[in-house]
Design a protein around this motif. Sequence first.
Motif, short mmCIF file in Angstrom:
data_model
loop_
_atom_site.label_atom_id
_atom_site.label_comp_id
_atom_site.label_asym_id
_atom_site.label_seq_id
_atom_site.Cartn_x
_atom_site.Cartn_y
_atom_site.Cartn_z
N ARG A 107 79.83 42.19 -22.42
CA ARG A 107 81.19 41.65 -22.51
C ARG A 107 81.40 40.71 -21.33
O ARG A 107 81.35 41.13 -20.19
N VAL A 108 81.65 39.45 -21.64
CA VAL A 108 81.85 38.44 -20.59
C VAL A 108 83.06 37.60 -20.97
O VAL A 108 83.16 37.11 -22.10
N GLU A 109 83.95 37.42 -20.01
CA GLU A 109 85.06 36.49 -20.20
C GLU A 109 84.78 35.25 -19.35
O GLU A 109 84.74 35.32 -18.12
N PHE A 110 84.58 34.12 -20.03
CA PHE A 110 84.34 32.86 -19.35
C PHE A 110 85.67 32.15 -19.14
O PHE A 110 86.45 31.96 -20.08
N ALA A 111 85.93 31.75 -17.91
CA ALA A 111 87.10 30.93 -17.63
C ALA A 111 86.80 29.48 -18.02
O ALA A 111 85.64 29.07 -18.13
N VAL A 112 87.85 28.70 -18.24
CA VAL A 112 87.69 27.30 -18.63
C VAL A 112 88.46 26.43 -17.66
O VAL A 112 89.64 26.68 -17.37
N ASP A 113 87.80 25.39 -17.12
CA ASP A 113 88.48 24.53 -16.15
C ASP A 113 89.31 23.46 -16.85
O ASP A 113 89.39 23.42 -18.09
N GLY A 114 89.94 22.58 -16.07
CA GLY A 114 90.84 21.58 -16.63
C GLY A 114 90.15 20.56 -17.50
O GLY A 114 90.82 19.86 -18.29
N ASP A 115 88.83 20.45 -17.40
CA ASP A 115 88.08 19.52 -18.24
C ASP A 115 87.46 20.20 -19.46
O ASP A 115 86.64 19.59 -20.16
N SER B 278 82.25 22.32 -25.05
CA SER B 278 83.51 22.05 -24.36
C SER B 278 84.64 22.75 -25.10
O SER B 278 84.65 22.82 -26.34
N TRP B 279 85.59 23.28 -24.33
CA TRP B 279 86.71 24.02 -24.91
C TRP B 279 88.02 23.46 -24.34
O TRP B 279 88.69 24.09 -23.53
N PRO B 280 88.42 22.28 -24.79
CA PRO B 280 89.56 21.59 -24.17
C PRO B 280 90.90 22.30 -24.34
O PRO B 280 91.80 22.09 -23.52
N ASP B 281 91.07 23.13 -25.35
CA ASP B 281 92.36 23.77 -25.59
C ASP B 281 92.37 25.24 -25.18
O ASP B 281 93.33 25.96 -25.50
N ALA B 282 91.34 25.69 -24.50
CA ALA B 282 91.24 27.11 -24.17
C ALA B 282 91.50 27.35 -22.69
O ALA B 282 91.24 26.51 -21.84
#
Length: 429
Positions: free
Chosen positions: A135-143, A178-182
């Motif tokens: 179980r891993v939660e990846f954070a997403v930056d502004g890009d 890329s996950w622009p909306d996450a």
Amino acid sequence: MIGEVVELDVGAVAHGGHCVARLDGQVVFVRHALPGERVLARVTEGEPGRSFLRAHVVEVLRASPQRVEPPCRYAGVCGGCDFQHVALPEQRRLKQTVVLEQLRRLGGLEREDLPNEVVVEPVPGDRDGLGWRTRVEFAVDGDGRPGLRRHRSHEVVPLDRCLIASRGVTEADVTGRSWPDADSIDVTETSHGEVVVTVLPAQAERERRIVEHVSAEELELDLALDARGFWQVHPGAAATFVEAVLQMLEPRPGERAVDLYSGVGLFACALAERVGPLGQVVAVESDRAAVGHARSNLAEHRQALVVEGRVDDLLGVPRHERARRRPRRAPGRRRRPARSPLLPHTCDLVVLDPPRIGAGAEVVREVARLGARAVAYVACDPAALARDVATFREFGYALAGLRCFDAFPMTHHVETVALLAPVSRPTAD
């Protein structure tokens, strides 16, 4: 001071994934060091005159023999792993040192109070300390780039692969897109090999039901839960902890057991199997989704009852934070919540699996009043365990057994299962 590079002689390991050094008499908590080393470290927090500083190693001047080359190129950059620079057997010895130190310092235990030699055991299936995290939660930056956060920071470190992530999590290839909306991406690999990817916040209200299988102590359990619900992240951990709890408690047919902070019913299901139809199991959990799954998981056991609510509320313990918001009452007039009539006043066995902060003195007091012949305490924080063990001693329970498990290799975290039993009193002549 912050940003300054200082030379330090490193002392003992401390709780929290760092070692202790001193700079002009001031305590410095140093990450990515080892006892006995001399290092250059950059100060990251604190000022002269404060109780302590924090620092990160930037260069090792005199290395410990237990230092190894970290397998991951992000080690020391992201905040996910504390001990990749440490040989795996030494990681476990350091965790053993921390557990013993917490039990002595916070629990008030002497060597003779410990039930046996305390070692940190590997969890079955673990070979090199890598590839275990399901179980891993990846954070997403502004890009829109996924990654993990730096230690004690909101900054996201983009990465291409996390080496402690399981094969299924890695093959989901979250980091290759890329996950622009996450805001974050949650990835779960189940014991059946199913991989569930949840994009947050878009899918936050659409939890997906999964099933985890646990094979332990001649038990075969299939437990339903939400994909993002609480479950052990090491694939061998759930079965290992169930086996440890059952071996310590030795449940007998017809006994009454109470499972506090029960989650989806992992321990409650195992206890229900052992106490049989003439016994009773009462499970207490506050998370509504987990309660729903626990009732489903225990549906075939008519002797099991799942009670929704906070453990402290149901035991009649006041919430201090709630009391502080209300006008002050005269001494001795603070209103206590009513104890739930669904909880028994006595029982034979207790499983106590609290959150990281521990159960707390008042909950421990109420648990001791149940008069159980044995309490199995499952802890993910040795300091919280030690504090609660000290309280149990005040109410007549001694530490009678202790097992420690390396369920989080490459990190400072360690899981413990403690057995607490009533202290026998000599009978009068």
